[in-house]
Write a protein that holds these residues in place. Structure first.
Motif, PDB file in Angstrom:
ATOM      1  N   LEU A 158      50.466-111.583  48.198  1.00 36.36           N
ATOM      2  CA  LEU A 158      49.796-110.330  48.537  1.00 36.36           C
ATOM      3  C   LEU A 158      50.187-109.224  47.558  1.00 36.36           C
ATOM      4  O   LEU A 158      49.354-108.385  47.194  1.00 36.36           O
ATOM      5  N   ALA A 159      51.442-109.215  47.116  1.00 33.57           N
ATOM      6  CA  ALA A 159      51.877-108.227  46.132  1.00 33.57           C
ATOM      7  C   ALA A 159      51.153-108.412  44.804  1.00 33.57           C
ATOM      8  O   ALA A 159      50.781-107.435  44.141  1.00 33.57           O
TER       9      ALA A 159
ATOM     10  N   ALA B 220      41.451-104.556  48.253  1.00 33.87           N
ATOM     11  CA  ALA B 220      41.134-105.974  48.457  1.00 33.87           C
ATOM     12  C   ALA B 220      42.308-106.696  49.113  1.00 33.87           C
ATOM     13  O   ALA B 220      42.118-107.536  49.994  1.00 33.87           O
ATOM     14  N   ALA B 221      43.531-106.374  48.691  1.00 35.74           N
ATOM     15  CA  ALA B 221      44.708-106.996  49.280  1.00 35.74           C
ATOM     16  C   ALA B 221      44.835-106.634  50.753  1.00 35.74           C
ATOM     17  O   ALA B 221      45.175-107.481  51.586  1.00 35.74           O
ATOM     18  N   LEU B 222      44.539-105.387  51.095  1.00 35.78           N
ATOM     19  CA  LEU B 222      44.615-104.978  52.498  1.00 35.78           C
ATOM     20  C   LEU B 222      43.561-105.689  53.333  1.00 35.78           C
ATOM     21  O   LEU B 222      43.830-106.141  54.453  1.00 35.78           O
TER      22      LEU B 222
ATOM     23  N   THR C 158      38.239-101.510  52.085  1.00 30.31           N
ATOM     24  CA  THR C 158      38.514-102.248  53.328  1.00 30.31           C
ATOM     25  C   THR C 158      37.302-102.261  54.254  1.00 30.31           C
ATOM     26  O   THR C 158      37.307-102.967  55.259  1.00 30.31           O
ATOM     27  N   SER C 159      36.268-101.468  53.935  1.00 30.70           N
ATOM     28  CA  SER C 159      35.031-101.413  54.736  1.00 30.70           C
ATOM     29  C   SER C 159      35.355-101.215  56.217  1.00 30.70           C
ATOM     30  O   SER C 159      35.114-102.084  57.056  1.00 30.70           O
TER      31      SER C 159
ATOM     32  N   ALA D 299      54.260-105.923  59.684  1.00 36.96           N
ATOM     33  CA  ALA D 299      54.690-105.953  58.281  1.00 36.96           C
ATOM     34  C   ALA D 299      53.813-106.829  57.402  1.00 36.96           C
ATOM     35  O   ALA D 299      54.177-107.110  56.264  1.00 36.96           O
ATOM     36  N   GLY D 300      52.666-107.257  57.912  1.00 36.22           N
ATOM     37  CA  GLY D 300      51.777-108.040  57.074  1.00 36.22           C
ATOM     38  C   GLY D 300      51.300-107.265  55.855  1.00 36.22           C
ATOM     39  O   GLY D 300      51.056-107.827  54.797  1.00 36.22           O
ATOM     40  N   TYR D 301      51.178-105.933  56.027  1.00 35.53           N
ATOM     41  CA  TYR D 301      50.699-105.078  54.941  1.00 35.53           C
ATOM     42  C   TYR D 301      51.730-104.875  53.831  1.00 35.53           C
ATOM     43  O   TYR D 301      51.396-104.409  52.747  1.00 35.53           O
TER      44      TYR D 301
END
Length: 395
Positions: A70-71, A80-82, A212-213, A250-252
């Motif tokens: 993800l990083a 896009a990662a979020l 993130t729409s 903490a997924g973000y």
């Protein structure tokens, strides 16, 4: 597409995918294009099955490896990662149960969801947040009833800030049984984007993270077959979150670590582009300070992720992911402040990616868990509060 299983190969795929996503970031941020192409690239790369077990066609990646991937994506395209993480927040709980024998209904659900992701390349998203409640499960107002034949749930409510609105194929909705306001028993249901009774509001135009729409979702008596009750069990969602909070809170973290990495990289490139700047001891020290902060945050994120894989659900692992989320939320804006001071006009020009990165990196404090919640959790752990008790913390 068959996913690689060796971590170096997975990171290489993430880097290649991130490079394809990077050129899209500015246009989506400015509202010139939507995010459809972004998520097509992620689908085509096969990354939607990253967390699913190898025997189901996934890569079998754990939480620690996922944070690293993800990083990498976040350093190329933070929004896009979020959005990708919203899919994996849903997949995470499923992946956690990969090696666990389940009752027949839960096993059928797991097999169906694995198949939809791996073979159908279906994108999932989470629909938890509500106005005035944020992403907290306790007190959720969206409710459900069960039909007389006990084969269909009917869900009614409104979700705020639903990411991947009109992009995802399915949304995992948190709801409580009708008439149980304030109860700790919360369930999750998979609703399809085209289920009758689902509507989305206008996609929010935000100061950052437009990719993130995000929009409001209204559920007006949405019928959901019993087979789409998440893992076939009612009322266990909050208890899962209390015991193993890493995906929700903490997924973000990996995404914001990646954005912080990009802020540092842009700043270093700016300094290196001029011999005078590159030779300045003052700017060298500034970059050194940024590098040290970033390295410390990265080390903590990696350690927390590896500890979750080794001791998932332990109090130390749970504390570590809260600490990592807090530190990344602190370091990112600190690096942004340094970048503004060092780069000056180059940091605020819309023609430069650094301007967008500076806006994006500050959003870490908005995502759960918020900084004060991370600190409260760590403080409670320090004085011996039993954080396995759902009443001990504002979940």
């Amino acid at each position: 597409m068959t996913l690689p299983t060796h971590m170096d190969d997975i990171l290489k795929l993430a880097e290649e995918t991130g490079a394809a996503l990077a050129p899209l970031a500015a246009g989506v941020d400015a509202g010139l294009t939507d995010g459809q192409e972004t998520y097509r690239i992620l689908r085509d790369a096969g990354l939607l099955g990253l967390l699913l077990p190898r025997e189901a066609g996934g890569a079998g990646l754990g939480y620690g490896g996922y944070s690293r991937v993800l990083a990498v994506l976040g350093a190329h395209n933070g929004a896009a990662a979020l959005g990708f993480n919203m899919h994996n927040v849903v997949m995470g709980a499923l992946a956690d149960a990969a090696a666990t024998p389940l009752p027949p209904a839960a096993d059928r659900f797991r097999s169906w969801m694995n198949d939809e992701v791996v073979r159908g390349r279906k994108l999932f998203a989470s629909a938890t947040s509500e106005t005035g409640r944020g992403a907290k499960l306790r007190g959720v107002r969206t409710s459900y009833t069960l039909s007389e034949d006990r084969e269909t749930y009917v869900i009614t409510g409104e979700k705020s800030f639903v990411s991947l609105a009109r992009i995802a194929d399915y949304y995992v909705v948190a709801a409580r049984a009708e008439g149980t306001e304030g109860s700790s028993e919360v369930s999750h249901f998979v609703v399809a984007a085209d289920d009758p009774g689902i509507t989305f509001g206008t996609v929010h135009s935000m100061s950052a993270m437009n990719g993130t729409s995000t929009a409001t979702m209204t559920l007006d008596h949405v019928p959901v077959p019993r087979s789409r009750l998440y893992l076939g069990v009612e009322g266990m969602s909050l208890f899962k979150l209390v015991r193993e909070p890493h995906w929700m809170i903490a997924g973000y973290t990996g995404a914001y670590l990646g954005i912080a990495e990009a802020v540092y990289r842009c700043t270093a490139d700016y300094v290196a582009a001029s011999d005078a700047r590159a030779g300045s001891p003052v700017l060298q020290q500034d970059l050194g300070r940024m590098s040290a902060r970033l390295r410390a945050a990265r080390a903590l994120v990696h350690e927390a992720g590896d500890l979750v894989d080794a001791e998932r659900g332990s109090m130390e692992a749970n504390a570590m992911v809260h600490a990592a989320k807090y530190i990344v939320g602190e370091v990112g804006p600190e690096l942004a402040h340094d970048a503004l001071r060092i780069c000056g006009s180059a940091a605020v020009s819309r023609s430069q990616p650094l301007e967008r990165l500076i806006r994006e990196v500050s959003f870490s404090s908005v995502m759960p868990a918020k900084p004060h919640e991370c600190l409260e959790y760590l403080g409670k752990a320090a004085v011996g509060v039993n954080l396995y008790d759902a009443r001990a913390f504002a979940w």
